[in-house]
Design an enzyme around this catalytic site. Structure first.
Site, mmCIF file in Angstrom:
data_model
loop_
_atom_site.group_PDB
_atom_site.id
_atom_site.type_symbol
_atom_site.label_atom_id
_atom_site.label_comp_id
_atom_site.label_asym_id
_atom_site.label_seq_id
_atom_site.Cartn_x
_atom_site.Cartn_y
_atom_site.Cartn_z
ATOM 1 C CG ASP A 36 -2.165 0.794 1.166
ATOM 2 O OD1 ASP A 36 -2.040 2.028 1.014
ATOM 3 O OD2 ASP A 36 -3.266 0.226 1.228
ATOM 4 C CE1 TYR A 153 -14.519 2.216 -8.253
ATOM 5 C CE2 TYR A 153 -16.831 1.735 -8.639
ATOM 6 C CZ TYR A 153 -15.699 1.593 -7.875
ATOM 7 O OH TYR A 153 -15.725 0.822 -6.734
ATOM 8 C CE LYS A 157 -13.653 -1.137 -8.527
ATOM 9 N NZ LYS A 157 -12.702 -1.839 -7.648
ATOM 10 C CB ILE A 186 -18.716 -1.948 2.320
ATOM 11 C CG1 ILE A 186 -19.230 -2.983 1.297
ATOM 12 C CG2 ILE A 186 -18.171 -2.582 3.586
ATOM 13 C CD1 ILE A 186 -20.235 -3.960 1.778
ATOM 14 C CB THR A 188 -14.266 1.634 3.425
ATOM 15 O OG1 THR A 188 -14.662 2.308 2.211
ATOM 16 C CG2 THR A 188 -14.697 0.181 3.359
HETATM 17 N N1 LIG Z 1 -16.441 0.585 0.232
HETATM 18 C C1 LIG Z 1 -17.334 0.211 -0.666
HETATM 19 O O1 LIG Z 1 -18.557 0.368 -0.477
HETATM 20 C C2 LIG Z 1 -16.886 -0.418 -1.947
HETATM 21 C C3 LIG Z 1 -17.881 -0.889 -2.823
HETATM 22 C C4 LIG Z 1 -17.494 -1.494 -4.015
HETATM 23 C C5 LIG Z 1 -16.149 -1.635 -4.317
HETATM 24 N N2 LIG Z 1 -15.213 -1.156 -3.467
HETATM 25 C C6 LIG Z 1 -13.803 -1.333 -3.852
HETATM 26 O O2 LIG Z 1 -13.056 -1.792 -2.762
HETATM 27 C C7 LIG Z 1 -11.692 -1.420 -2.938
HETATM 28 C C8 LIG Z 1 -11.184 -0.849 -1.632
HETATM 29 O O3 LIG Z 1 -11.892 0.325 -1.308
HETATM 30 P P1 LIG Z 1 -12.217 0.711 0.213
HETATM 31 O O4 LIG Z 1 -13.645 1.046 0.264
HETATM 32 O O5 LIG Z 1 -11.662 -0.319 1.115
HETATM 33 O O6 LIG Z 1 -11.391 2.079 0.323
HETATM 34 P P2 LIG Z 1 -10.323 2.591 1.395
HETATM 35 O O7 LIG Z 1 -10.028 3.987 1.018
HETATM 36 O O8 LIG Z 1 -10.791 2.316 2.787
HETATM 37 O O9 LIG Z 1 -9.035 1.666 1.143
HETATM 38 C C9 LIG Z 1 -8.304 1.753 -0.054
HETATM 39 C C10 LIG Z 1 -6.845 1.390 0.212
HETATM 40 O O10 LIG Z 1 -6.146 1.492 -1.032
HETATM 41 C C11 LIG Z 1 -4.925 2.180 -0.787
HETATM 42 N N3 LIG Z 1 -4.430 2.827 -2.012
HETATM 43 C C12 LIG Z 1 -4.905 3.935 -2.623
HETATM 44 N N4 LIG Z 1 -4.157 4.225 -3.690
HETATM 45 C C13 LIG Z 1 -3.184 3.271 -3.751
HETATM 46 C C14 LIG Z 1 -2.109 3.024 -4.633
HETATM 47 N N5 LIG Z 1 -1.871 3.823 -5.681
HETATM 48 N N6 LIG Z 1 -1.308 1.968 -4.388
HETATM 49 C C15 LIG Z 1 -1.526 1.148 -3.331
HETATM 50 N N7 LIG Z 1 -2.534 1.332 -2.464
HETATM 51 C C16 LIG Z 1 -3.355 2.380 -2.674
HETATM 52 C C17 LIG Z 1 -5.265 3.202 0.282
HETATM 53 O O11 LIG Z 1 -4.095 3.696 0.915
HETATM 54 C C18 LIG Z 1 -6.160 2.369 1.182
HETATM 55 O O12 LIG Z 1 -5.392 1.638 2.106
HETATM 56 C C19 LIG Z 1 -11.664 -0.464 -4.126
HETATM 57 O O13 LIG Z 1 -11.242 -1.168 -5.266
HETATM 58 C C20 LIG Z 1 -13.128 -0.066 -4.287
HETATM 59 O O14 LIG Z 1 -13.448 0.264 -5.599
HETATM 60 C C21 LIG Z 1 -15.549 -0.545 -2.299
#
Ligand SMILES: NC(=O)c1ccc[n+]([C@@H]2O[C@H](COP(=O)([O-])OP(=O)(O)OC[C@H]3O[C@@H](n4cnc5c(N)ncnc54)[C@H](O)[C@@H]3O)[C@@H](O)[C@H]2O)c1
Length: 251
Positions: A36, A153, A157, A186, A188
């Site tokens: 990360d 996006y 995806k 979710i 986050t």
């Molecule tokens: N939270 C939701 O509701 C949700 C829904 C659908 C999909 N997602 C997907 O889940 C995944 C994680 O999202 P999240 O909600 O946990 O977000 P989050 O912001 O809590 O976590 C994302 C993580 O990715 C890291 N990151 C960002 N840019 C980076 C890079 N260039 N290199 C390495 N690490 C990097 C961040 O530092 C962080 O630790 C994403 O792909 C997102 O599209 C999330």
């Protein structure tokens, strides 16, 4: 301890769903490497894992930089001798403009591709493995983008699901399973502006989106699915996109 003696690399494991996947894999006995850009978040993830009796390490990694992703895979194998599990979960907010479109493709399509590309040879050497790509509902249905620049996006995806299915077919005989998880809404860091919105994050779920389970999902509800997919319990599941959304897509 369904992942005892396994080694997992979690790209994006410093926060949110990646952290939850790391914690769930560690709780089942896997050693976990967090790749990360957020070192502090990774240390928090690892502190929780160590406090629960698990083990892991951090590799500072920009998931959009292929050489950095390869270095994270190499560091994992150097430290723990092999790689069994890869979770691709990096993410972050992006503008719906021209630069944002390209950023979405780099972050959500190219980054998981790099992870898969460099993890697969290590898994093959090892006689098998499990890749879990965190996709989205935007991987299986259109998003609410108002302008063409907002399509990055969902394009990325949907693409991740294409990568997942294709690599599942290509690697089935090698005992490497490749699956995606499509989370719904979710809680986050990424969604904090939505669920903490002044006009009501809960109302978004219960009234506007009408999520059947009537609540936000919690990150551990994704992490546990990732640990399941990584484990022998999912030994005949590959090429799938598992929707975890409190029933949203069933409506
Ligand atoms: N939270 C939701 O509701 C949700 C829904 C659908 C999909 N997602 C997907 O889940 C995944 C994680 O999202 P999240 O909600 O946990 O977000 P989050 O912001 O809590 O976590 C994302 C993580 O990715 C890291 N990151 C960002 N840019 C980076 C890079 N260039 N290199 C390495 N690490 C990097 C961040 O530092 C962080 O630790 C994403 O792909 C997102 O599209 C999330």
């Amino acid at each position: 301890m369904k992942l005892r003696d396994k080694v997992a690399l979690v790209v994006g494991g410093s926060s949110g769903l990646g952290r939850a996947c790391a914690e769930a894999c560690a709780a089942e006995g896997a050693k976990v490497v967090i790749a990360d850009i957020n070192e502090r978040g990774a240390e928090d993830t690892l502190a929780g894992i160590r406090a629960a009796g698990g083990a892991g390490m951090f590799v500072n990694t920009n998931a959009m930089d292929e050489s950095a992703v390869k270095a994270a895979v190499d560091a994992t194998v150097r430290e723990y001798g092999k790689l069994d599990i890869l979770v691709n979960s990096a993410g972050g907010p992006t503008e719906a403009d021209e630069a944002g479109w390209h950023h979405q493709i780099d972050m959500y399509l190219k980054a998981p591709y790099y992870g898969c590309r460099h993890a697969l040879p290590e898994m093959e050497k090892n006689g098998g493995g499990s890749i879990i790509n965190i996709a989205s509902l935007s991987g299986v249905t259109g998003s609410m983008a108002k302008v063409p620049e907002g399509t990055g996006y969902p394009a990325a995806k949907h693409g991740v699901i294409g990568i997942t299915k294709t690599l599942a077919i290509a690697n089935g005989k090698k005992n490497i399973r490749v699956n995606a998880i499509c989370p719904g809404y979710i809680k986050t860091e990424l969604t904090r502006p939505l669920y903490e919105a002044k006009d009501g994050g809960d109302r978004l779920i219960t009234q506007r989106l009408q999520v059947p389970m009537n609540r936000w999902g919690e990150a551990h509800e994704i992490g546990k699915v990732a640990a399941f997919l990584a484990s022998e319990d999912a030994s005949f599941i590959t090429g799938q996109s598992i929707i975890v959304d409190g029933g949203f897509m069933a409506r």
